[in-house]
Design a protein around this motif. Structure first.
Motif, PDB file in Angstrom:
ATOM      1  N   VAL A 265       0.843  -1.190   0.000  1.00 42.72           N
ATOM      2  CA  VAL A 265       0.000   0.000   0.000  1.00 42.72           C
ATOM      3  C   VAL A 265       0.879   1.240   0.000  1.00 42.72           C
ATOM      4  N   ALA A 266       0.554   2.185  -0.893  1.00 40.97           N
ATOM      5  CA  ALA A 266       1.187   3.494  -0.915  1.00 40.97           C
ATOM      6  C   ALA A 266       0.111   4.553  -0.818  1.00 40.97           C
ATOM      7  N   ALA A 267       0.517   5.774  -0.461  1.00 42.58           N
ATOM      8  CA  ALA A 267      -0.464   6.835  -0.247  1.00 42.58           C
ATOM      9  C   ALA A 267      -1.219   7.179  -1.523  1.00 42.58           C
ATOM     10  N   LYS A 268      -0.570   7.064  -2.689  1.00 41.34           N
ATOM     11  CA  LYS A 268      -1.219   7.468  -3.931  1.00 41.34           C
ATOM     12  C   LYS A 268      -1.396   6.314  -4.909  1.00 41.34           C
ATOM     13  N   LEU A 269      -1.061   5.110  -4.458  1.00 39.87           N
ATOM     14  CA  LEU A 269      -1.158   3.959  -5.347  1.00 39.87           C
ATOM     15  C   LEU A 269      -1.485   2.744  -4.509  1.00 39.87           C
ATOM     16  N   CYS A 270      -2.714   2.279  -4.556  1.00 42.01           N
ATOM     17  CA  CYS A 270      -3.168   1.219  -3.661  1.00 42.01           C
ATOM     18  C   CYS A 270      -3.685   0.046  -4.473  1.00 42.01           C
ATOM     19  N   SER A 271      -3.101  -1.099  -4.296  1.00 41.58           N
ATOM     20  CA  SER A 271      -3.553  -2.289  -5.009  1.00 41.58           C
ATOM     21  C   SER A 271      -3.033  -3.504  -4.276  1.00 41.58           C
ATOM     22  N   ASN A 272      -3.462  -4.671  -4.773  1.00 40.13           N
ATOM     23  CA  ASN A 272      -2.979  -5.908  -4.163  1.00 40.13           C
ATOM     24  C   ASN A 272      -1.489  -6.091  -4.403  1.00 40.13           C
ATOM     25  N   GLN A 273      -1.019  -5.632  -5.537  1.00 35.32           N
ATOM     26  CA  GLN A 273       0.403  -5.727  -5.864  1.00 35.32           C
ATOM     27  C   GLN A 273       0.774  -4.413  -6.531  1.00 35.32           C
ATOM     28  N   SER A 274       1.041  -3.379  -5.740  1.00 31.73           N
ATOM     29  CA  SER A 274       1.166  -2.030  -6.273  1.00 31.73           C
ATOM     30  C   SER A 274       2.356  -1.866  -7.199  1.00 31.73           C
ATOM     31  N   SER A 275       3.429  -2.575  -6.970  1.00 32.53           N
ATOM     32  CA  SER A 275       4.606  -2.512  -7.840  1.00 32.53           C
ATOM     33  C   SER A 275       5.536  -3.629  -7.418  1.00 32.53           C
ATOM     34  N   ASN A 276       6.638  -3.756  -8.149  1.00 34.85           N
ATOM     35  CA  ASN A 276       7.638  -4.756  -7.783  1.00 34.85           C
ATOM     36  C   ASN A 276       8.671  -4.176  -6.821  1.00 34.85           C
ATOM     37  N   GLU A 277       8.434  -2.984  -6.326  1.00 31.98           N
ATOM     38  CA  GLU A 277       9.390  -2.317  -5.449  1.00 31.98           C
ATOM     39  C   GLU A 277       9.217  -2.796  -4.013  1.00 31.98           C
ATOM     40  N   THR A 278      10.338  -3.153  -3.393  1.00 31.08           N
ATOM     41  CA  THR A 278      10.322  -3.586  -2.000  1.00 31.08           C
ATOM     42  C   THR A 278      10.481  -2.377  -1.080  1.00 31.08           C
ATOM     43  N   LEU A 279      10.224  -2.587   0.200  1.00 29.30           N
ATOM     44  CA  LEU A 279      10.340  -1.481   1.142  1.00 29.30           C
ATOM     45  C   LEU A 279      11.781  -1.006   1.256  1.00 29.30           C
ATOM     46  N   PHE A 280      12.712  -1.930   1.254  1.00 27.48           N
ATOM     47  CA  PHE A 280      14.133  -1.581   1.246  1.00 27.48           C
ATOM     48  C   PHE A 280      14.897  -2.698   0.564  1.00 27.48           C
ATOM     49  N   GLU A 281      16.138  -2.386   0.204  1.00 20.74           N
ATOM     50  CA  GLU A 281      16.996  -3.347  -0.487  1.00 20.74           C
ATOM     51  C   GLU A 281      18.064  -3.856   0.463  1.00 20.74           C
ATOM     52  N   THR A 282      18.663  -4.980   0.101  1.00 18.08           N
ATOM     53  CA  THR A 282      19.700  -5.561   0.956  1.00 18.08           C
ATOM     54  C   THR A 282      20.869  -4.606   1.130  1.00 18.08           C
ATOM     55  N   SER A 283      21.216  -3.883   0.067  1.00 16.06           N
ATOM     56  CA  SER A 283      22.328  -2.934   0.157  1.00 16.06           C
ATOM     57  C   SER A 283      22.026  -1.833   1.169  1.00 16.06           C
ATOM     58  N   GLN A 284      20.775  -1.384   1.226  1.00 14.29           N
ATOM     59  CA  GLN A 284      20.384  -0.393   2.228  1.00 14.29           C
ATOM     60  C   GLN A 284      20.515  -0.959   3.637  1.00 14.29           C
ATOM     61  N   LEU A 285      20.055  -2.197   3.795  1.00 15.92           N
ATOM     62  CA  LEU A 285      20.098  -2.832   5.110  1.00 15.92           C
ATOM     63  C   LEU A 285      21.540  -2.958   5.601  1.00 15.92           C
ATOM     64  N   LEU A 286      22.431  -3.385   4.702  1.00 11.72           N
ATOM     65  CA  LEU A 286      23.828  -3.563   5.074  1.00 11.72           C
ATOM     66  C   LEU A 286      24.493  -2.234   5.403  1.00 11.72           C
ATOM     67  N   LYS A 287      24.150  -1.207   4.645  1.00 13.83           N
ATOM     68  CA  LYS A 287      24.807   0.087   4.811  1.00 13.83           C
ATOM     69  C   LYS A 287      24.269   0.870   5.998  1.00 13.83           C
ATOM     70  N   GLN A 288      22.957   0.833   6.201  1.00 14.65           N
ATOM     71  CA  GLN A 288      22.344   1.755   7.146  1.00 14.65           C
ATOM     72  C   GLN A 288      21.953   1.129   8.473  1.00 14.65           C
ATOM     73  N   ALA A 289      21.685  -0.165   8.520  1.00 16.08           N
ATOM     74  CA  ALA A 289      21.130  -0.775   9.733  1.00 16.08           C
ATOM     75  C   ALA A 289      22.227  -1.320  10.644  1.00 16.08           C
ATOM     76  N   HIS A 290      22.134  -0.982  11.909  1.00 20.53           N
ATOM     77  CA  HIS A 290      23.015  -1.563  12.925  1.00 20.53           C
ATOM     78  C   HIS A 290      22.401  -2.826  13.514  1.00 20.53           C
ATOM     79  N   GLY A 291      21.089  -2.781  13.741  1.00 20.45           N
ATOM     80  CA  GLY A 291      20.414  -3.928  14.329  1.00 20.45           C
ATOM     81  C   GLY A 291      18.930  -3.661  14.469  1.00 20.45           C
ATOM     82  N   VAL A 292      18.250  -4.597  15.109  1.00 19.82           N
ATOM     83  CA  VAL A 292      16.795  -4.549  15.229  1.00 19.82           C
ATOM     84  C   VAL A 292      16.417  -4.721  16.698  1.00 19.82           C
ATOM     85  N   ALA A 293      15.684  -3.739  17.221  1.00 21.02           N
ATOM     86  CA  ALA A 293      15.097  -3.883  18.552  1.00 21.02           C
ATOM     87  C   ALA A 293      13.824  -4.706  18.414  1.00 21.02           C
TER      88      ALA A 293
END
Length: 674
Positions: A265-293
């Motif tokens: 679900v997006a604010a301006k585009l709502c469907s069962n499968q709105s796009s092939n875009e994921t919330l984040f990519e593995t490269s983002q996770l590796l670069k930006q995330a330290h951990g998960v509470a």
């Protein structure tokens, strides 16, 4: 003896037994609860501080806002321009863009992803059993199983912190395991899970030793190490952490970066499968995330979670700064379904263990901080604790998606029904709530004529939450993640020591103020001030002792590594120049500190014949070479002055060095200690 009596006096100052001496020592550093001068480095990690008032003031800052504003003449409140008290929020760049390499506005990309079958059913069920506070559900275990059975007990809430390193280690280990490492049968899964975790811990230890090129720890035999690992899983906190590692690895590392949700679900585009875009990519996770509470909560009928955004709560206590996670999510772990999801019941759960629930939906608003600024924390600004959310009716304008998900096109509220093993992830700055649990089906109980669903159903609604934090604050949060025991201890400490000025109106219009301990008044209390000064001294002494031990160790490793080589002897000046730091005032050790420390090391040989006494001192001239740097491993050595100011001047082992510091030109060597 005087120091011990002082520490006992300090420890008796606070009646709460969970507040220890170390906690009290930290009080000595708090003259005021204004800590913004030591804020984490948000700017270096794509974060920007901005003023933001959500109508909530943490207890640790509430006393400042009241005490500074009270006019002692007429009790009127006056303006407070103290910037350190003003609430702020961290805005992250990654939450303003739809993906790592995209400049598209965040509103045009899917901000909420819903995954059905987020974990293995057995993993979700174990998370339920270590969280639920309802009656314990006994699971039959085959007595012929070779693995010991697990005895799980629930606790709510609980919290832990999983580093990305731990999650990726789990994935790396799983890759080398047989394909049928897990079992679809819960009883078999539960019986084998303990042994699986022990194998993982062993693999972790082996990998760590291999990477660090350290010698294998021989302080324990193989049987002793196995026993220690078995005992490790007798602690339910360790079991919950292990389950959290498994869930983070499976959901946030292996699933979310590689595929969009079954409903996005997006604010301006709502469907069962709105796009092939994921919330984040593995490269983002590796670069930006330290951990998960990771945290978990068990709710019975009548319970709800009011409108809010997720943030690092301990940092809000300490800095009055709202630090939202980069991404957030929840997983539904109870075998419950809202009526919208009856067709989604899981084949892996028997029909008699699948039940309907009214209420308990997860609701998130796609307008983000703009919406939160209007309503505030738990509706403090608008007066509406639901933030304007209403349970959607059939006649409401909106859009119904797969899985019973409903989006209101007018106010951008997304209502997501509860369903077993359903995972939800979204941007970390989206406001959300959990609707009140109204009813949990109790028909599976015995055929009693009257059943109190709030107490005797044996089933509660369990959610496990996830907050992904970056490198700027992750290490700080990991020390006391929300709902963990360290977090609760810190909160109790703050409440016991900080003036929480709370105003209450009486029926006749008078205002009563309840106060705790105010640091502005501590200076007027000579006895209490003295206690805190003593606490600070003990803290400073402990830190100095640690630094001295570290310096002694560095000197010894330098001496032993240099010993026996065909080179000139090391001089006192070599150590002073190498280990002394004169570039910054107040940093220990500077050159003089190293000189004095080395002088006292040489004096301790004749005073400390007892090795056990030597090992308790941070300054020592007797050292055991465990690594064989200078010869045979395990040999004991002492340092010896070969010459002081002239080559012909030799100092005997028992000669006193009193009357001044040892000269910088004096040469040193090591000899075996007999």
């Amino acid at each position: 003896a005087r120091r011990v009596s002082r520490l006992n006096l300090i420890s008796n100052f606070v009646s709460d037994p969970d507040i220890d001496i170390d906690s009290l020592r930290t009080l000595a550093y708090i003259s005021s609860f204004t800590m913004s001068s030591s804020l984490p480095a948000f700017e270096g990690h794509g974060g920007h501080l901005q003023a933001f008032d959500d109508g909530h003031c943490p207890e640790t800052f509430r006393f400042q806002q009241h005490e500074e504003r009270i006019n002692t003449n007429n009790d009127d409140l006056v303006a407070d321009d103290d910037e350190n008290v003003a609430p702020r929020i961290v805005m992250y760049d990654c939450l303003r863009k739809s993906s790592l390499n995209s400049s598209a506005p965040i509103s045009s990309s899917p901000n909420v992803h819903i995954y059905d079958e987020a974990l293995s059913p057995s993993n979700a069920r174990m998370l339920f059993e270590v969280t639920t506070c309802s009656r314990q559900i006994k699971q039959p275990i085959d007595v012929d199983q070779t693995c010991p059975s697990m005895s799980l007990s629930g606790e709510s809430p609980w919290g832990t912190y999983v580093t990305m390193k731990e999650a990726f280690e789990w994935i790396e280990w799983i890759k080398v395991q047989p394909e049928n490492c897990g079992s679809d049968n819960y009883e078999e899964y539960l019986a084998g899970w303990r042994q699986k975790m022990i194998q993982f811990y062993k693999w972790q230890q082996h990998s760590s030793n291999t990477r660090d090129e350290k010698k294998e720890d021989r302080s324990h035999s193989d049987n002793e190490r196995d026993c220690l690992l078995q005992n490790r899983l007798d602690d339910m906190d360790n079991v919950r952490h292990a389950l959290a590692v498994e869930a983070v690895a499976k959901f946030f590392v292996e699933t979310v970066p590689f595929q969009p949700g079954t409903t996005a679900v997006a604010a301006k585009l709502c469907s069962n499968q709105s796009s092939n875009e994921t919330l984040f990519e593995t490269s983002q996770l590796l670069k930006q995330a330290h951990g998960v509470a990771v945290w978990a909560l068990s709710s019975n009928p009548g319970h709800s979670v009011q409108y809010h955004i997720d943030y690092a709560e301990l940092l809000r206590y300490e800095y009055n700064v709202t630090v939202p996670p980069l991404w957030a999510g929840t997983i539904h772990c109870s075998a419950l379904w809202n009526c919208h999801c009856q067709n989604m019941k899981n084949d892996s759960v028997s029909d008699q263990n699948q039940h309907l629930m009214r209420g308990g939906e997860f609701c998130v608003n796609l307008r983000g901080l703009e919406h939160y600024a209007e309503h505030g924390y738990k509706g403090n600004l608008s007066g509406d604790p639901t933030g304007g959310w209403r349970r959607p009716a059939i006649a409401d304008s909106g859009q119904c998606l797969d899985g019973g998900v409903h989006i209101n096109n007018d106010d951008q509220w997304v209502t997501i029904p509860y369903a077993f093993n359903r995972g939800i992830v979204h941007r970390g700055d989206l406001p959300h709530l959990s609707a009140p649990v109204e009813f949990i089906d109790a028909q599976f109980e015995s055929s009693a004529e009257s059943v109190d669903v709030s107490t005797s159903s044996g089933l509660s609604r369990v959610i496990v939450g996830f907050n992904v934090f970056g490198h700027d604050v992750g290490a700080l949060i990991s020390r006391a993640p929300e709902h963990s025991k360290p977090f609760r201890r810190k909160v109790r400490l703050y409440r016991s020591t900080i003036n929480t000025c709370i105003e209450k109106s009486t029926s006749d219009g008078r205002i009563l103020r309840q106060k705790g301990i105010d640091f502005s008044k501590i200076r007027k209390n000579k006895g209490l001030t003295k206690l805190l000064v003593l606490a600070k001294r003990e803290k400073v002494k402990a830190q100095l002792r640690h630094n001295q031990e570290h310096l002694s160790c560095r000197i010894w490793h330098r001496m032993l590594s240099y010993h026996g080589r065909d080179r000139p002897l090391l001089k006192v000046a070599d150590f002073v120049n190498e280990f002394g730091d004169d570039s910054i005032d107040g940093v220990w050790p500077n050159s003089d500190d190293v000189h004095v420390h080395l002088h006292h090391m040489l004096l301790t040989t004749t005073k400390m014949r007892d090795l056990s006494q030597q090992q308790r001192s941070p300054v020592y001239n007797i050292f055991q070479d465990d690594n064989g740097l200078a010869g045979s491993p395990g040999t004991w050595y002492r340092m010896k002055v070969v010459q002081r100011s002239a080559p012909s001047y030799a100092v005997k082992h028992n000669e006193s060095l009193s009357g001044g510091l040892i000269p910088l030109t004096a040469s040193l060597t090591v000899v075996e200690y007999q």
